[in-house]
Design an enzyme around this catalytic site. Structure first.
Site, mmCIF file in Angstrom:
data_model
loop_
_atom_site.group_PDB
_atom_site.id
_atom_site.type_symbol
_atom_site.label_atom_id
_atom_site.label_comp_id
_atom_site.label_asym_id
_atom_site.label_seq_id
_atom_site.Cartn_x
_atom_site.Cartn_y
_atom_site.Cartn_z
ATOM 1 C CG ASP A 1 19.753 28.529 -49.260
ATOM 2 O OD1 ASP A 1 18.532 28.625 -49.073
ATOM 3 O OD2 ASP A 1 20.527 29.499 -49.231
ATOM 4 C CG ASP B 1 24.355 25.875 -46.411
ATOM 5 O OD1 ASP B 1 24.240 27.111 -46.469
ATOM 6 O OD2 ASP B 1 24.119 25.133 -47.379
#
Length: 179
Positions: free
Chosen positions: A11, A9
């Site tokens: 963020d 991922d």
């Protein structure tokens, strides 16, 4: 032999999105929110009267382009890239204006990754990988491979997944399974 795949991922895993949002909210709403006050909470639940401001900040052109890189992320991802196929799986559907900025950010800070491995998606159950490193329990619970939770303020009380608390932990985790 086929290399295993790690989906990562962006963020709150590669990029310090929350730190940038908190800084902007503090400046614009004249608040003094401290990161440690967010443990176990989401920012939008702490300041419901400013939820619109948070979304406005996220939608600003350039916001995602100017995020800080999480400590040690570049060096560890580069090392992992030598042994695994690395994919960046970032949920961009909630903030469609983030696509270009996220893409440019990834090119700048992770130039050793193949841009064809950047996946902009909503739900990450579409990702075919062996591992997913993410801070979001909702993404981890629908992923079909091995889910690895990256510690973030909002998930400190979540205990359903194997946890790493920073990129040095990620390195140690993958070093331990290679032996």
């Amino acid at each position: 032999m086929t290399r295993q795949r790690i989906a990562i991922d962006m963020d709150e895993v590669l990029a310090d999105t929350l730190g940038a949002v908190v800084k902007a909210v503090n400046e614009r709403a004249d608040l003094n929110i401290k990161m440690e006050s967010l443990n176990g909470k989401k920012l939008k639940h702490m300041i419901p009267e400013h939820e619109g401001l948070v979304m406005d900040i996220l939608k600003e052109p350039g916001f995602f382009r100017n995020l800080d890189v999480m400590p040690h992320a570049q060096e560890v991802v580069k090392q992992l890239n030598e042994h695994y196929d690395i994919y960046i799986a970032t949920a961009a559907m909630d903030v469609p204006t983030s696509f270009h900025d996220k893409y440019e950010w990834l090119l700048e800070y992770f130039p050793f990754l193949d841009p064809q491995h950047f996946v902009f998606c909503g739900r990450k159950n579409i990702i075919l990988a062996d591992y997913l490193i993410d801070d979001n329990p909702k993404q981890l619970e629908i992923f079909e491979g091995k889910s690895i939770m990256f510690t973030a303020s909002h998930n400190v009380y979540e205990h359903r997944f194997e946890r790493v608390s920073g990129w040095r932990d990620v390195k140690n985790y993958f070093n331990s399974i290679e032996k």
